[in-house]
Design a protein around this motif. Structure first.
Motif, PDB file in Angstrom:
ATOM      1  N   GLN A  31      41.295 -32.681 -35.160  1.00  0.00           N
ATOM      2  CA  GLN A  31      40.827 -33.028 -36.503  1.00  0.00           C
ATOM      3  C   GLN A  31      41.714 -32.365 -37.553  1.00  0.00           C
ATOM      4  O   GLN A  31      42.026 -31.187 -37.470  1.00  0.00           O
ATOM      5  N   HIS A  32      42.175 -33.128 -38.521  1.00  0.00           N
ATOM      6  CA  HIS A  32      42.990 -32.673 -39.657  1.00  0.00           C
ATOM      7  C   HIS A  32      44.369 -32.153 -39.257  1.00  0.00           C
ATOM      8  O   HIS A  32      44.969 -31.379 -39.991  1.00  0.00           O
ATOM      9  N   THR A  33      44.879 -32.589 -38.104  1.00  0.00           N
ATOM     10  CA  THR A  33      46.266 -32.282 -37.768  1.00  0.00           C
ATOM     11  C   THR A  33      47.158 -33.263 -38.513  1.00  0.00           C
ATOM     12  O   THR A  33      46.670 -34.216 -39.109  1.00  0.00           O
ATOM     13  N   SER A  34      48.458 -33.048 -38.467  1.00  0.00           N
ATOM     14  CA  SER A  34      49.387 -33.869 -39.226  1.00  0.00           C
ATOM     15  C   SER A  34      50.262 -34.701 -38.283  1.00  0.00           C
ATOM     16  O   SER A  34      50.802 -34.180 -37.311  1.00  0.00           O
ATOM     17  N   ILE A  35      50.397 -35.991 -38.594  1.00  0.00           N
ATOM     18  CA  ILE A  35      51.302 -36.889 -37.879  1.00  0.00           C
ATOM     19  C   ILE A  35      52.169 -37.558 -38.936  1.00  0.00           C
ATOM     20  O   ILE A  35      51.655 -38.233 -39.830  1.00  0.00           O
ATOM     21  N   ASP A  36      53.476 -37.381 -38.830  1.00  0.00           N
ATOM     22  CA  ASP A  36      54.415 -37.947 -39.807  1.00  0.00           C
ATOM     23  C   ASP A  36      54.007 -37.655 -41.249  1.00  0.00           C
ATOM     24  O   ASP A  36      53.968 -38.538 -42.105  1.00  0.00           O
ATOM     25  N   ASP A  37      53.659 -36.418 -41.503  1.00  0.00           N
ATOM     26  CA  ASP A  37      53.253 -35.945 -42.845  1.00  0.00           C
ATOM     27  C   ASP A  37      51.986 -36.624 -43.367  1.00  0.00           C
ATOM     28  O   ASP A  37      51.795 -36.725 -44.576  1.00  0.00           O
ATOM     29  N   HIS A  38      51.146 -37.128 -42.473  1.00  0.00           N
ATOM     30  CA  HIS A  38      49.860 -37.703 -42.862  1.00  0.00           C
ATOM     31  C   HIS A  38      48.751 -36.929 -42.151  1.00  0.00           C
ATOM     32  O   HIS A  38      48.828 -36.689 -40.946  1.00  0.00           O
ATOM     33  N   MET A  39      47.719 -36.565 -42.898  1.00  0.00           N
ATOM     34  CA  MET A  39      46.589 -35.850 -42.340  1.00  0.00           C
ATOM     35  C   MET A  39      45.737 -36.811 -41.501  1.00  0.00           C
ATOM     36  O   MET A  39      45.431 -37.922 -41.941  1.00  0.00           O
ATOM     37  N   VAL A  40      45.389 -36.397 -40.296  1.00  0.00           N
ATOM     38  CA  VAL A  40      44.612 -37.231 -39.388  1.00  0.00           C
ATOM     39  C   VAL A  40      43.134 -36.922 -39.569  1.00  0.00           C
ATOM     40  O   VAL A  40      42.727 -35.764 -39.570  1.00  0.00           O
ATOM     41  N   GLU A  41      42.345 -37.987 -39.730  1.00  0.00           N
ATOM     42  CA  GLU A  41      40.898 -37.840 -39.792  1.00  0.00           C
ATOM     43  C   GLU A  41      40.320 -38.580 -38.594  1.00  0.00           C
ATOM     44  O   GLU A  41      40.520 -39.784 -38.441  1.00  0.00           O
ATOM     45  N   LEU A  42      39.618 -37.868 -37.746  1.00  0.00           N
ATOM     46  CA  LEU A  42      39.076 -38.455 -36.519  1.00  0.00           C
ATOM     47  C   LEU A  42      37.584 -38.697 -36.658  1.00  0.00           C
ATOM     48  O   LEU A  42      36.864 -37.902 -37.255  1.00  0.00           O
ATOM     49  N   LYS A  43      37.125 -39.804 -36.095  1.00  0.00           N
ATOM     50  CA  LYS A  43      35.700 -40.147 -36.079  1.00  0.00           C
ATOM     51  C   LYS A  43      35.380 -40.788 -34.744  1.00  0.00           C
ATOM     52  O   LYS A  43      36.233 -41.426 -34.136  1.00  0.00           O
ATOM     53  N   LEU A  44      34.135 -40.650 -34.312  1.00  0.00           N
ATOM     54  CA  LEU A  44      33.689 -41.370 -33.122  1.00  0.00           C
ATOM     55  C   LEU A  44      33.376 -42.801 -33.514  1.00  0.00           C
ATOM     56  O   LEU A  44      32.795 -43.056 -34.562  1.00  0.00           O
ATOM     57  N   SER A  45      33.757 -43.726 -32.675  1.00  0.00           N
ATOM     58  CA  SER A  45      33.493 -45.128 -32.936  1.00  0.00           C
ATOM     59  C   SER A  45      32.237 -45.553 -32.187  1.00  0.00           C
ATOM     60  O   SER A  45      32.009 -45.148 -31.049  1.00  0.00           O
ATOM     61  N   ASN A  46      31.453 -46.385 -32.817  1.00  0.00           N
ATOM     62  CA  ASN A  46      30.241 -46.907 -32.173  1.00  0.00           C
ATOM     63  C   ASN A  46      30.464 -48.305 -31.638  1.00  0.00           C
ATOM     64  O   ASN A  46      29.537 -49.012 -31.314  1.00  0.00           O
ATOM     65  N   ARG A  47      31.721 -48.707 -31.559  1.00  0.00           N
ATOM     66  CA  ARG A  47      32.054 -50.058 -31.116  1.00  0.00           C
ATOM     67  C   ARG A  47      31.711 -50.228 -29.644  1.00  0.00           C
ATOM     68  O   ARG A  47      32.081 -49.421 -28.815  1.00  0.00           O
ATOM     69  N   THR A  48      31.014 -51.286 -29.324  1.00  0.00           N
ATOM     70  CA  THR A  48      30.703 -51.582 -27.924  1.00  0.00           C
ATOM     71  C   THR A  48      31.225 -52.978 -27.612  1.00  0.00           C
ATOM     72  O   THR A  48      30.767 -53.954 -28.166  1.00  0.00           O
ATOM     73  N   THR A  49      32.203 -53.040 -26.733  1.00  0.00           N
ATOM     74  CA  THR A  49      32.795 -54.338 -26.419  1.00  0.00           C
ATOM     75  C   THR A  49      32.098 -55.019 -25.258  1.00  0.00           C
ATOM     76  O   THR A  49      32.210 -56.215 -25.091  1.00  0.00           O
ATOM     77  N   LEU A  50      31.379 -54.254 -24.456  1.00  0.00           N
ATOM     78  CA  LEU A  50      30.738 -54.846 -23.284  1.00  0.00           C
ATOM     79  C   LEU A  50      29.360 -55.409 -23.601  1.00  0.00           C
ATOM     80  O   LEU A  50      28.792 -56.150 -22.830  1.00  0.00           O
ATOM     81  N   GLN A  51      28.833 -55.027 -24.756  1.00  0.00           N
ATOM     82  CA  GLN A  51      27.503 -55.482 -25.141  1.00  0.00           C
ATOM     83  C   GLN A  51      27.516 -56.993 -25.353  1.00  0.00           C
ATOM     84  O   GLN A  51      28.437 -57.544 -25.938  1.00  0.00           O
ATOM     85  N   LYS A  52      26.484 -57.648 -24.845  1.00  0.00           N
ATOM     86  CA  LYS A  52      26.403 -59.098 -25.003  1.00  0.00           C
ATOM     87  C   LYS A  52      26.200 -59.433 -26.479  1.00  0.00           C
ATOM     88  O   LYS A  52      25.378 -58.823 -27.147  1.00  0.00           O
ATOM     89  N   GLN A  53      26.973 -60.366 -26.951  1.00  0.00           N
ATOM     90  CA  GLN A  53      26.899 -60.719 -28.360  1.00  0.00           C
ATOM     91  C   GLN A  53      25.906 -61.852 -28.536  1.00  0.00           C
ATOM     92  O   GLN A  53      26.071 -62.924 -27.979  1.00  0.00           O
ATOM     93  N   THR A  54      24.902 -61.587 -29.366  1.00  0.00           N
ATOM     94  CA  THR A  54      23.831 -62.559 -29.484  1.00  0.00           C
ATOM     95  C   THR A  54      23.732 -63.218 -30.846  1.00  0.00           C
ATOM     96  O   THR A  54      23.095 -64.246 -30.966  1.00  0.00           O
ATOM     97  N   SER A  55      24.336 -62.641 -31.870  1.00  0.00           N
ATOM     98  CA  SER A  55      24.178 -63.239 -33.188  1.00  0.00           C
ATOM     99  C   SER A  55      24.914 -64.565 -33.247  1.00  0.00           C
ATOM    100  O   SER A  55      25.921 -64.768 -32.584  1.00  0.00           O
ATOM    101  N   SER A  56      24.421 -65.473 -34.075  1.00  0.00           N
ATOM    102  CA  SER A  56      25.021 -66.800 -34.155  1.00  0.00           C
ATOM    103  C   SER A  56      26.428 -66.731 -34.715  1.00  0.00           C
ATOM    104  O   SER A  56      27.282 -67.524 -34.357  1.00  0.00           O
ATOM    105  N   ARG A  57      26.687 -65.791 -35.607  1.00  0.00           N
ATOM    106  CA  ARG A  57      28.017 -65.667 -36.183  1.00  0.00           C
ATOM    107  C   ARG A  57      29.037 -65.299 -35.110  1.00  0.00           C
ATOM    108  O   ARG A  57      30.122 -65.843 -35.060  1.00  0.00           O
ATOM    109  N   LYS A  58      28.660 -64.369 -34.242  1.00  0.00           N
ATOM    110  CA  LYS A  58      29.563 -63.963 -33.176  1.00  0.00           C
ATOM    111  C   LYS A  58      29.696 -65.073 -32.132  1.00  0.00           C
ATOM    112  O   LYS A  58      30.734 -65.222 -31.521  1.00  0.00           O
TER     113      LYS A  58
END
Length: 183
Positions: A31-58
């Motif tokens: 967290q907050h380390t530097s890559i190519d002079d840019h500060m890195v901000e890390l977060k946990l993702s709640n993305r689930t790709t295996l979850q069955k998609q049920t909404s009509s839009r998806k």
């Protein structure tokens, strides 16, 4: 193009860990380390790709692939045609990119576009890689398989049909509408 031959960085990335403990360790230590002079901000993702998609839009988005053409919705107005090209060309050779312009004299695009690949496999790879959570200028791109004959006119009709669902079933004249309001 800023750096010919290099890929366009979107300013973010995803790393998937097999164990939750490893992800937490990386989060804590990097967290907050530097890559190519840019500060890195890390977060946990709640993305689930295996979850069955049920909404009509998806469900619409994940309909069967019938062509090599992908419809991209929600394109930020700041995004250029070249940026869209850079994003998609990593997956294969592009036959055509079309981003319709606004009718008024502003010169900007309308927030959606089409990318047509040379092969179905290239299109499929791009779609699968980018359809879950691709962002450009902070906006989530929404991908759908375009029909081979999708044009601006057919999209207008589809969009109008979506907005009119549940609305009036017949077209009302101005006089009839005013009479009903005065009623």
């Amino acid at each position: 193009m800023r750096n010919p031959g290099s890929f366009l960085s979107m300013g973010y990335g995803f790393v998937q860990y097999k164990r939750h403990k490893d992800a937490m360790t990386a989060l804590k230590e990097l967290q907050h380390t530097s890559i190519d002079d840019h500060m890195v901000e890390l977060k946990l993702s709640n993305r689930t790709t295996l979850q069955k998609q049920t909404s009509s839009r998806k469900a619409i988005k994940n309909k069967q692939q019938k062509s090599t053409k992908i419809l991209i919705r929600n394109i930020p107005f700041e995004a250029s045609r070249n940026e869209i090209k850079e994003l998609f060309r990593t997956f294969g050779e592009i036959k055509a990119i079309r981003i319709p312009k606004k009718m008024s004299g502003t010169g900007g695009h309308r927030g959606f576009g089409f990318v047509d690949f040379l092969t179905k496999n290239d299109a499929k790879r791009a779609f699968e890689a980018l359809c879950h959570s691709s962002h450009l200028y902070g906006r989530r791109l929404v991908l759908e398989w375009a029909e081979a004959d999708d044009t601006v006119e057919t999209l207008r009709k589809k969009t109008a049909d979506r907005f009119l669902e549940g609305g009036p079933k017949k077209k009302l004249s101005r006089k009839t509408l005013l009479d009903e309001l005065d009623g």
